[in-house]
Every structure is written in C-alpha cells, then in structure tokens.
Enzyme design. Sequence first.
Site, mmCIF file in Angstrom:
data_model
loop_
_atom_site.group_PDB
_atom_site.id
_atom_site.type_symbol
_atom_site.label_atom_id
_atom_site.label_comp_id
_atom_site.label_asym_id
_atom_site.label_seq_id
_atom_site.Cartn_x
_atom_site.Cartn_y
_atom_site.Cartn_z
ATOM 1 C CB CYS A 128 -1.051 0.056 1.284
ATOM 2 S SG CYS A 128 -0.498 -0.461 2.811
ATOM 3 C CG HIS A 241 -0.855 4.136 4.521
ATOM 4 N ND1 HIS A 241 -1.354 3.879 5.591
ATOM 5 C CD2 HIS A 241 -0.563 3.041 4.164
ATOM 6 C CE1 HIS A 241 -1.383 2.642 5.819
ATOM 7 N NE2 HIS A 241 -0.538 1.826 5.099
#
Length: 333
Positions: A128, A241
Amino acid sequence: MSLKVAIAGVTGAVGQEFLTLLKERNFPATEYKMLASARSAGKNMEFLGKEYTIEELGENSFDGIDIALFSASGTVSKKYGPIAAEAGCVVVDNSSAFRMDPNTPLVVPEINPEAIKTNKGIIANPNCSTIIGIVPVWPLHKTNPVKRMVVSTYQAVSGAGWQAMEELKQQVQEVLDGKEPVPHTFKHSCAFNCFSHDSEIGENGYNVEEMKMLNETRKIFGDNNIQITTTCVRVPVFRTHCESINLQFTNPITPEEVRDILSKAPGVKIVDDRINNHFPMPSEASGQNDILVGRIRQDFSIANNCGINIFVAGDQIRKGAALNAIQIAELLV
Ligand code: A2P
C-alpha cells in the site's frame, strides 16, 4: 459471456472493500464465490441482491473460477495462489508472497499495465505505501528521471486489518478513561502515539515495510538505479496513509512544472491551497480513489533547482489495496 470471480478473504478489511468497489464500478462478473477461513465459513451474506454462503477456502475452491482476488494473508496466498493458478484462473494477489518473484508481474495500472501480459497465473498487487507514493512520482519520473527519493510515511492502523482499527478505538477510550491501554495487534499502544512500523527489522536497520518500498518501486519502474530511502511510521489514524516525499531529479524542475504534470496525471488530485493551509489529509482522502498531492515546493537544499518536496495522502484500503487489484482485474477482462 460468463465471468466467475472468487474473493479469498472476503470478510477482511480489504475483502469488504473489494465488494464495495466491484459494485461501484459495475464489474462485469456473472458469478461470485465468497471465501474465508473456517471461522467465517457457513455465514450468510448479501451482495448485489443475491444471498451467498461464505465457504472455507480449500484446494477445490477455484475449479471453474476465472479471476481470484486474494487478500487473506501471505501464508494463504503462498499455499493457495499456485493451486488457483493451476486450476486455470488468474490470481490478483494482495499479499507480499509473490511480489518480488521474477516470474510474477507487480502492477500499478497507471504505471506498468503492460506487465500484466507476462503473468503465469498470478499478478501481484504492490504494498500500500509503495502504491500511494509512486502513483504521483511516476509521471514526474517519466518527464525528468528521479535520481533519489526520501520517503517518510505516516501510516494508518487499518493497514494491519480490522482488529487494528478496533484496537485504536478501544485504546482511545481507555486513555480517556484514565486507564493504561493494553496493546494486542501492535507491540505498542496506538492511541495518542506513533511508532516505527510494526514489521520486522532486518540486519541493515530497515524494517520490512521500508525494504518493500525500495524493492517494489524499482521493479514497477523497471529502474534499478533509482535511489530510495524510507522511514515507515504508524500514526493513530484509522484509514489513509500519508507520505512526505523528497525528490531529486536529473534536471532542474519547478513547482509549477510539477503542478502542471500532476494536474494531468491519472489517479492523482492536487490539494495544494497555501492561502488556506489546506493540503492532503486522511479525513479527505479516505474513501477517495485518487491520491491527494500537495505541499508542492522547491527543495532549496538541492543544487540547481533539481529538488522538489511533496506530501501525499492515499486511502490505503482503496488505491493502496482493493482498488488497485480491481483495476488489474478490469484490465484482465
Ligand atoms: P475470517 O473471517 O475467516 O477470519 P483482515 O486483514 O482484515 O484481518 O482480514 C483477513 C481476511 O483473511 C479475513 O477475511 C479472514 O477470514 C481471511 N483469512 C484469514 N486466514 C485465512 C485462512 N487460513 N484461510 C482463508 N481465509 C483466511
């Protein structure tokens, strides 16, 4: 034409996002098979107006399946990925099990969609943090090759699954109640705290997440010369994130050029309002497909105007995992 899709790990955070996206994007499957462990097998669920019973993932789960979306764990992928490929379906695997295997393409559709053609039954979905960082860096790199990247991450707890999100919720309450929070998923309390990424630290002092970002970026870019150094940190955020990215280019580049290139780049949205101090944030990136990019500015510490700083925020359950995998599946059909 029939198109049968299996979802391995359907009850997980990414598995559930697969369902949201398959529905949202009108994925042209004619039939689905919902797979999880024995813990969830037998439970009923509804999807697109149809009732499904979750089945336990096993050796015969992939007979007659065309595409299998895997997001259970590396161990599950290692065992069942090759079995599924052998059964004739194409696996899009969200784990790290096959990412660095030279025979497995590692794909971000905005960057190297052509790599899909080389698959031998398994296509790997990158980490990710890798995806979120490199989607905006790639169009810049294509125009003016990046010599060096310095990345610091601010990673949400949900990268570690549903239970990590529950743990953050619970620990926030514990702290507010004046109690000492008890960590389970992570070694340290995640409420009102941040800590070095929970993956194992190697002999060189870098953790596994940091090494994944380096190795995967080189493989996806097809460029082993790009220099990358990373620091990965967990922050008390449920989802999305963020990354601070410092780039050193081969030739001079201005923030205006960066803005111009990124304004036309797929999968990227510029959020760079200096007057109102409005830049990429998890609260706005969560649930979005695009990676938000802002704080676009010259790095004056790099000579000849060859340095740029950016700050990005990307929903790691979406583009960092489920969306990227579904985009790969869309390229397959
Ligand atoms: P289960 O509901 O049976 O535990 P997350 O990353 O959010 O924790 O989700 C992990 C997903 O992987 C869940 O759907 C979980 O199913 C599934 N899973 C975990 N272990 C296995 C296994 N051994 N076989 C099949 N699915 C598994």
